[in-house]
Design an enzyme around this catalytic site. Structure first.
Site, PDB file in Angstrom:
ATOM      1  N   GLU A  81     -22.286 -17.563 -25.621  1.00 49.57           N
ATOM      2  CA  GLU A  81     -22.561 -16.235 -26.297  1.00 49.57           C
ATOM      3  C   GLU A  81     -23.922 -16.496 -26.818  1.00 49.57           C
ATOM      4  O   GLU A  81     -23.892 -16.974 -28.035  1.00 49.57           O
ATOM      5  CB  GLU A  81     -21.371 -15.885 -27.265  1.00 49.57           C
ATOM      6  CG  GLU A  81     -20.047 -16.159 -26.584  1.00 49.57           C
ATOM      7  CD  GLU A  81     -19.691 -15.000 -25.599  1.00 49.57           C
ATOM      8  OE1 GLU A  81     -20.245 -13.747 -25.631  1.00 49.57           O
ATOM      9  OE2 GLU A  81     -19.073 -15.282 -24.735  1.00 49.57           O
TER      10      GLU A  81
ATOM     11  N   CYS B 235     -25.922  -9.963 -32.961  1.00 47.99           N
ATOM     12  CA  CYS B 235     -26.423 -10.352 -31.671  1.00 47.99           C
ATOM     13  C   CYS B 235     -26.330  -8.807 -30.963  1.00 47.99           C
ATOM     14  O   CYS B 235     -27.169  -8.931 -29.778  1.00 47.99           O
ATOM     15  CB  CYS B 235     -25.241 -11.288 -30.944  1.00 47.99           C
ATOM     16  SG  CYS B 235     -23.788 -10.779 -31.287  1.00 47.99           S
TER      17      CYS B 235
ATOM     18  N   GLY C 255     -24.541 -18.825 -30.471  1.00 48.18           N
ATOM     19  CA  GLY C 255     -25.922 -19.158 -30.947  1.00 48.18           C
ATOM     20  C   GLY C 255     -27.088 -18.367 -30.228  1.00 48.18           C
ATOM     21  O   GLY C 255     -26.964 -17.745 -29.222  1.00 48.18           O
ATOM     22  N   SER C 256     -28.466 -19.362 -30.364  1.00 50.68           N
ATOM     23  CA  SER C 256     -29.482 -18.672 -29.612  1.00 50.68           C
ATOM     24  C   SER C 256     -29.632 -19.084 -28.488  1.00 50.68           C
ATOM     25  O   SER C 256     -29.139 -20.219 -27.894  1.00 50.68           O
ATOM     26  CB  SER C 256     -30.661 -19.164 -30.723  1.00 50.68           C
ATOM     27  OG  SER C 256     -30.679 -20.501 -30.708  1.00 50.68           O
TER      28      SER C 256
HETATM   29  P1  NAP Z   1     -28.647 -21.331 -33.305  1.00 47.11           P
HETATM   30  O1  NAP Z   1     -29.861 -21.797 -34.290  1.00 47.11           O
HETATM   31  O2  NAP Z   1     -28.831 -21.322 -31.989  1.00 47.11           O
HETATM   32  O3  NAP Z   1     -27.503 -22.152 -34.215  1.00 47.11           O
HETATM   33  C1  NAP Z   1     -26.061 -22.029 -33.528  1.00 47.11           C
HETATM   34  C2  NAP Z   1     -25.474 -23.081 -33.674  1.00 47.11           C
HETATM   35  O4  NAP Z   1     -26.019 -24.252 -32.904  1.00 47.11           O
HETATM   36  C3  NAP Z   1     -25.643 -23.988 -35.325  1.00 47.11           C
HETATM   37  O5  NAP Z   1     -24.220 -24.547 -35.462  1.00 47.11           O
HETATM   38  C4  NAP Z   1     -26.414 -24.870 -34.953  1.00 47.11           C
HETATM   39  O6  NAP Z   1     -26.552 -25.826 -36.075  1.00 47.11           O
HETATM   40  C5  NAP Z   1     -26.207 -25.278 -33.460  1.00 47.11           C
HETATM   41  N1  NAP Z   1     -27.278 -26.149 -32.986  1.00 47.11           N
HETATM   42  C6  NAP Z   1     -28.675 -26.491 -33.111  1.00 47.11           C
HETATM   43  N2  NAP Z   1     -29.175 -27.245 -32.556  1.00 47.11           N
HETATM   44  C7  NAP Z   1     -28.343 -27.707 -31.651  1.00 47.11           C
HETATM   45  C8  NAP Z   1     -28.327 -28.624 -30.546  1.00 47.11           C
HETATM   46  N3  NAP Z   1     -29.478 -29.178 -30.005  1.00 47.11           N
HETATM   47  N4  NAP Z   1     -27.131 -28.732 -30.130  1.00 47.11           N
HETATM   48  C9  NAP Z   1     -26.360 -28.335 -30.294  1.00 47.11           C
HETATM   49  N5  NAP Z   1     -26.035 -27.537 -31.304  1.00 47.11           N
HETATM   50  C10 NAP Z   1     -27.117 -27.130 -32.138  1.00 47.11           C
HETATM   51  O7  NAP Z   1     -28.240 -19.893 -33.928  1.00 47.11           O
HETATM   52  P2  NAP Z   1     -28.332 -18.966 -35.201  1.00 47.11           P
HETATM   53  O8  NAP Z   1     -29.387 -18.828 -35.854  1.00 47.11           O
HETATM   54  O9  NAP Z   1     -27.190 -19.945 -36.274  1.00 47.11           O
HETATM   55  O10 NAP Z   1     -27.430 -17.515 -34.701  1.00 47.11           O
HETATM   56  C11 NAP Z   1     -28.246 -16.577 -34.475  1.00 47.11           C
HETATM   57  C12 NAP Z   1     -28.171 -16.430 -32.859  1.00 47.11           C
HETATM   58  O11 NAP Z   1     -26.761 -16.372 -32.293  1.00 47.11           O
HETATM   59  C13 NAP Z   1     -28.696 -15.441 -32.208  1.00 47.11           C
HETATM   60  O12 NAP Z   1     -29.554 -15.660 -31.204  1.00 47.11           O
HETATM   61  C14 NAP Z   1     -27.676 -14.376 -32.092  1.00 47.11           C
HETATM   62  O13 NAP Z   1     -27.863 -13.345 -30.913  1.00 47.11           O
HETATM   63  C15 NAP Z   1     -26.600 -15.250 -31.554  1.00 47.11           C
HETATM   64  N6  NAP Z   1     -25.344 -14.927 -31.548  1.00 47.11           N
HETATM   65  C16 NAP Z   1     -24.708 -14.544 -30.347  1.00 47.11           C
HETATM   66  C17 NAP Z   1     -23.426 -14.118 -30.382  1.00 47.11           C
HETATM   67  C18 NAP Z   1     -22.734 -13.579 -29.342  1.00 47.11           C
HETATM   68  O14 NAP Z   1     -21.262 -13.367 -29.366  1.00 47.11           O
HETATM   69  N7  NAP Z   1     -23.479 -13.370 -28.076  1.00 47.11           N
HETATM   70  C19 NAP Z   1     -22.788 -13.759 -31.789  1.00 47.11           C
HETATM   71  C20 NAP Z   1     -23.514 -13.961 -33.072  1.00 47.11           C
HETATM   72  C21 NAP Z   1     -24.882 -14.503 -32.728  1.00 47.11           C
HETATM   73  P3  NAP Z   1     -27.514 -25.860 -37.235  1.00 47.11           P
HETATM   74  O15 NAP Z   1     -27.200 -24.717 -37.988  1.00 47.11           O
HETATM   75  O16 NAP Z   1     -27.104 -27.441 -37.969  1.00 47.11           O
HETATM   76  O17 NAP Z   1     -28.703 -25.832 -36.638  1.00 47.11           O
END
Ligand code: NAP
Length: 473
Positions: free
Chosen positions: A247, A281, A227-228
């Protein structure tokens, strides 16, 4: 319409629900249970109770379960892809490609389950080692908490569930709030396999409640998060001594050398910059092109981008659909507006047309602009003209992120130089930085994360190495 949680091999009623809407049509898709902290704790307890049974499965049994999941995805390929398109607005051709990769990911996991070994230690190489026989075995770590993003709701989940099962661990999965239907569909498939009850549990709900309960539980031995960066850093700070694999995001860069055949690379660059609306990503965010070929590249890149079909994600020929949320499109718009106000040149796109943010190319973007130095996560790419390879490498390295970078060049010395000097987790030579197959080691440096995925590597991180020493004297 009301969905359920899944724990200990049973579907469980939720107590509170959140409406899930399609990002494209805005129609109500389902009501998703928002697990309470107590329900997450319950799921963790079931996963903990299933640990021994799971760890006692043979390598062959674990491999067969994973093969079965792969087979079920093959049989349900279209349905699984449509769910991704419905809840995530991923154009169906990319959703089908994601399911094909998901099948491969589970198959790689099955294969790796069969070759999970430790190593022989040459004990008698030490003065005190005579008569000793030593080896390591890889043991499952226990309960794994998996937290996943919206952008690849099956394949990135497979990169956690696959290695967890291959290693003999149990798992509690929290999918992203916008893409829980894919997690629920996976659960329906897993329920048809011989996986022991309690070894896989699904808790849907908000990151703060569900994620926090997983991250702070002493029974969870590892958090695997994609995630982010902001959320990832928060998780690391709360996770205590448990293992954490992160990641995270990036602003991937690509260098185009002067000897590149532009016609051969333009289509790839369009896919790398705009597939899944740039919400990848390793989406190409920054292109550094040598001045001799810059004009030719830019002209052809704009022309090819204008050919993209924008519209309904469920239509077979759609290339670009809505981003994940309307407010994300507004953010993308404001970042472009800001760059343009500060002197960047808008070559195409830059606005929301009929509810969809148009594929956008910018030129002459200062390094400090958000569209350049932050993760843009939108169909926006900046093209920057450079006069040397060194300039391109320095620009790519001038970033808080470092996931993958790409370079097109015919010069072998230039390729070696880029491979050595680019500060990223993976350098892709003669292809876009967006290139990934699922068994390769994948993970970033700097704020792009810690730890590697790719089945063999993730499995290694999900096991403990135990040393056994025999005294034969
Ligand atoms: P995100 O907002 O960070 O959410 C990822 C996950 O974390 C979701 O299941 C989210 O739940 C959960 N989450 C949110 N707040 C949290 C907390 N305080 N504690 C624990 N978990 C929490 O990311 P996204 O918008 O879904 O995805 C986009 C990001 O992922 C981008 O930055 C992208 O680059 C990254 N990404 C990285 C890779 C890699 O392999 N490096 C691959 C794909 C994506 P909710 O949905 O309920 O908020």
């Amino acid at each position: 319409m009301q969905k359920q949680l899944y724990m200990n091999g049973e579907w469980v009623e939720g107590q509170q629900f959140a409406d899930l809407y399609s990002p494209h049509t805005k129609e109500l898709l389902a009501q998703i249970p928002q697990a309470t902290a107590e329900q997450v704790t319950q799921a963790i307890d079931y996963a903990e109770a299933a640990r021994v049974e799971m760890a006692n499965l043979t390598a062959l049994q674990r491999a067969e379960i994973l093969e079965h999941i792969a087979q079920l995805f093959k049989e349900n390929r279209q349905r699984a892809a449509e769910i991704i398109s419905l809840e995530g607005a991923k154009p169906i051709k990319f959703a089908l490609a994601e399911i094909d990769r998901t099948i491969e990911t589970y198959k790689f996991a099955a294969e790796e389950a069969k070759r999970l070994t430790g190593e022989m230690i040459p004990m008698d190489a030490a003065k005190g080692g005579a008569g000793r026989f030593g080896y390591t075995i890889q043991e499952p770590i226990g309960v794994i908490g998996a937290i996943t993003p919206f952008n690849f709701p099956q394949n990135l989940v497979a990169h956690k569930v696959g290695p967890a099962i291959a290693a003999g661990n149990t798992i509690v999965l929290k999918p992203a709030s916008q893409t829980p239907l894919s997690g629920l569909f996976l659960t329906e498939l897993i329920a048809q396999t011989n996986l022991p009850k309690g070894a896989f549990n699904l808790v849907t709900g908000g990151g703060r409640v569900v994620g926090d309960a997983l991250v702070t539980s002493d029974k969870v031995k590892m958090i695997t998060f994609t995630g982010s960066p902001a959320v990832g850093i928060g998780i690391r700070n709360k996770a205590g001594l448990k293992r954490v694999a992160l990641e995270l995001g990036s602003n991937a860069g690509l260098i185009i050398d002067r000897d590149t055949n532009i016609d051969e690379i333009v289509a790839k660059c369009v896919v790398g910059a705009f597939s899944n609306q740039g919400q990848v990503c390793i989406s190409i965010q920054r292109i550094y092109v040598l001045d001799e070929v810059a004009e030719q590249f830019i002209t052809k890149f704009i022309a090819a981008t204008k050919q993209l079909k924008v519209g309904n994600p469920l239509k077979a020929d759609t290339d670009i659909a809505a981003m994940i949320h309307a407010d994300e499109q507004l953010r993308a718009q404001s970042w472009v507006d800001e760059a343009v106000a500060n002197g960047a040149e808008l070559l195409t796109g830059g606005k929301i047309v009929e509810g969809i943010f148009a594929p956008t190319i910018l030129k002459k973007v200062a390094a400090i602009e958000k569209v350049n130095c932050q993760e843009v996560f939108a169909p926006i790419v900046s093209v920057n003209i450079i006069s040397s390879i060194e300039e391109g490498i320095a620009a790519i390295n001038d970033s808080n992120y470092g996931l993958q970078a790409g370079i097109f060049t015919k010069d072998i010395q230039t390729a070696f130089k880029a491979a050595k000097e680019l500060e990223v987790g993976g350098v892709i030579i003669n292809d876009i930085p967006t290139y990934r197959v699922d068994q390769m080691p994948y993970g970033g440096v700097k704020e792009s994360g810690t730890g590697k995925e790719g089945l063999k590597y993730a499995i290694h991180e999900m096991t403990e190495s135990k040393l056994i020493v025999w005294n034969q004297a």
